[in-house]
Design an enzyme around this catalytic site. Structure first.
Site, mmCIF file in Angstrom:
data_model
loop_
_atom_site.group_PDB
_atom_site.id
_atom_site.type_symbol
_atom_site.label_atom_id
_atom_site.label_comp_id
_atom_site.label_asym_id
_atom_site.label_seq_id
_atom_site.Cartn_x
_atom_site.Cartn_y
_atom_site.Cartn_z
ATOM 1 N N ARG A 136 0.826 -1.201 0.000
ATOM 2 C CA ARG A 136 0.000 0.000 0.000
ATOM 3 C C ARG A 136 0.863 1.254 0.000
ATOM 4 O O ARG A 136 2.069 1.202 0.271
ATOM 5 C CB ARG A 136 -0.932 0.024 1.205
ATOM 6 C CG ARG A 136 -0.206 0.034 2.539
ATOM 7 C CD ARG A 136 -1.051 0.626 3.635
ATOM 8 N NE ARG A 136 -1.036 2.078 3.590
ATOM 9 C CZ ARG A 136 -1.675 2.849 4.461
ATOM 10 N NH1 ARG A 136 -2.397 2.309 5.421
ATOM 11 N NH2 ARG A 136 -1.603 4.162 4.377
ATOM 12 N N LEU A 137 0.197 2.345 -0.321
ATOM 13 C CA LEU A 137 0.761 3.675 -0.138
ATOM 14 C C LEU A 137 -0.210 4.469 0.731
ATOM 15 O O LEU A 137 -1.424 4.266 0.663
ATOM 16 C CB LEU A 137 0.940 4.389 -1.485
ATOM 17 C CG LEU A 137 1.961 3.806 -2.465
ATOM 18 C CD1 LEU A 137 1.902 4.567 -3.796
ATOM 19 C CD2 LEU A 137 3.371 3.853 -1.905
ATOM 20 N N ASP A 138 0.321 5.381 1.526
ATOM 21 C CA ASP A 138 -0.543 6.243 2.325
ATOM 22 C C ASP A 138 -1.474 7.046 1.418
ATOM 23 O O ASP A 138 -1.157 7.305 0.248
ATOM 24 C CB ASP A 138 0.290 7.209 3.165
ATOM 25 C CG ASP A 138 1.151 6.499 4.197
ATOM 26 O OD1 ASP A 138 0.770 5.395 4.617
ATOM 27 O OD2 ASP A 138 2.199 7.056 4.568
ATOM 28 N N LYS A 139 -2.586 7.471 1.964
ATOM 29 C CA LYS A 139 -3.574 8.229 1.194
ATOM 30 C C LYS A 139 -2.931 9.390 0.438
ATOM 31 O O LYS A 139 -3.193 9.592 -0.750
ATOM 32 C CB LYS A 139 -4.665 8.752 2.132
ATOM 33 C CG LYS A 139 -5.662 9.681 1.466
ATOM 34 C CD LYS A 139 -6.667 10.241 2.467
ATOM 35 C CE LYS A 139 -7.598 11.246 1.805
ATOM 36 N NZ LYS A 139 -8.571 11.825 2.771
ATOM 37 N N THR B 158 0.249 9.926 -0.292
ATOM 38 C CA THR B 158 1.470 9.614 -1.041
ATOM 39 C C THR B 158 1.056 9.145 -2.425
ATOM 40 O O THR B 158 0.184 8.289 -2.556
ATOM 41 C CB THR B 158 2.290 8.518 -0.338
ATOM 42 O OG1 THR B 158 2.718 8.991 0.939
ATOM 43 C CG2 THR B 158 3.511 8.142 -1.157
#
Length: 331
Positions: A143-146, A148
């Protein structure tokens, strides 16, 4: 020996070896002894959902072990099973019958959860490929942070997902990020500082001697008078890792409201730069490069996500400010 690995999805992964004395016993029974902190029913559920591999392959709970096998346990947060397809545009950088490689925009949450029941990457993926409903976590591998932006790989089959998760766990996936940080650094370096969840603020992570291993390498990409553009490479994938490590160095990422503290403006900055910094509403962090072995063809894949427009504008404002500052200094 038990080895703690990546927890990109705020989950975790671990590796251990089946003892020789367990030969002939059921896999689920042995697993319960290797991981006593989890119930046997939960471990059995993870085996069935593909979260546990034995020597790199999926097995059944009742299958026997022989001793000496390597166990990979990769657990990610559950994605809502009732996620519905939604027609959300996707920037697909590469696709074949096995994988999607997505350029995720800032502001897009990866999977549904508290506060984000829909409008997520998972909803978009299910619209793009309804067959992903049959793949655990709708094919999400990491995942990537919202806030990012950047490149993510999504598996379209269970076989591809299993192979990619194993690559992540064994640190065979290369991930490079572009980060713009506060202060003009003079050199690159490596941060080797363990990370764990903050004991009081559960939204935050922190550097802690009792945390999980976390290693970030960084090098200078472009230096400005009061900021630096860095290329960051991860050996591990802890939650918020680059953001936490840069803040730990006292060079927080521009726009990071969770770890960056109060807004920092350079003295005498141009109006354009001041306006840009005041208006930059997300952390200046972009997952730029992803390299992995194709999960089926075993060929190297390298995907580069273009730097998004907001970061390009930030870099342009920093360049202009630096040029004007040094021009005044040299007069």
């Amino acid at each position: 020996m038990l080895v703690f690995m990546s927890d990109d999805l705020a989950g975790f992964s671990r590796q251990t070896t089946v003892p020789d004395g367990a030969a002939g016993r059921r896999f689920d029974a042995v697993l319960a002894e290797l991981f006593p902190e989890f119930s046997r029913s939960r471990l059995t559920e993870w085996i069935k959902s593909g979260d546990v591999l034995l020597n790199g392959v999926l097995v059944r709970p009742r299958d026997p072990v022989y001793g000496g096998e390597v166990v990979w346990l990769q657990v990610m947060p559950d994605i809502r099973t009732d996620a519905v397809p939604q027609d959300i545009p996707l920037d697909i950088l590469y696709e074949d019958e096995h994988v999607f490689v997505i350029n995720k925009p800032a502001g897009l949450v990866v999977h549904p959860g508290a506060g984000n029941p829909d409008g997520t990457l998972v909803n978009a993926l299910l619209h793009r490929d309804p067959a992903l409903a049959a793949v655990p976590r709708a094919g999400v591998v990491h995942r990537l942070d919202k806030d990012t932006s950047g490149v993510m790989v999504v598996a379209r089959t269970l076989q591809a997902q299993t192979a990619l998760v194993e690559q992540l766990s064994s640190r065979q996936v290369h991930r490079q990020y572009l980060a713009v940080v506060v202060s003009a650094l003079v050199s690159g370096g490596t941060v080797n500082a363990a990370i764990e969840r903050h004991p009081r603020d559960r939204l935050r992570m922190e550097v802690s001697d009792t945390g999980k291993e976390a290693v970030t390498h960084y090098r200078l990409r472009e230096r400005f008078r009061a900021h630096t553009a860095l290329e960051c490479r991860l050996d591990t994938g802890r939650t918020h890792q680059i953001r936490v490590h840069m803040a730990h160095l006292r060079h927080p990422i521009v726009g990071d409201r969770l770890y960056g503290g109060s807004l920092k403006l350079p003295k005498g900055g141009t109006d354009a730069l001041v306006a840009m910094l005041r208006g930059f509403k997300r952390q200046a962090l972009h997952a730029e490069v992803l390299e992995f072995l194709h999960p089926v063809r075993a060929l190297p894949v390298r995907i580069v996500a273009p730097v998004p427009e907001d970061l390009c504008q930030l870099l342009a404002a920093l360049r202009e400010d630096s040029a004007l500052f040094f021009e005044r200094e040299w007069r």
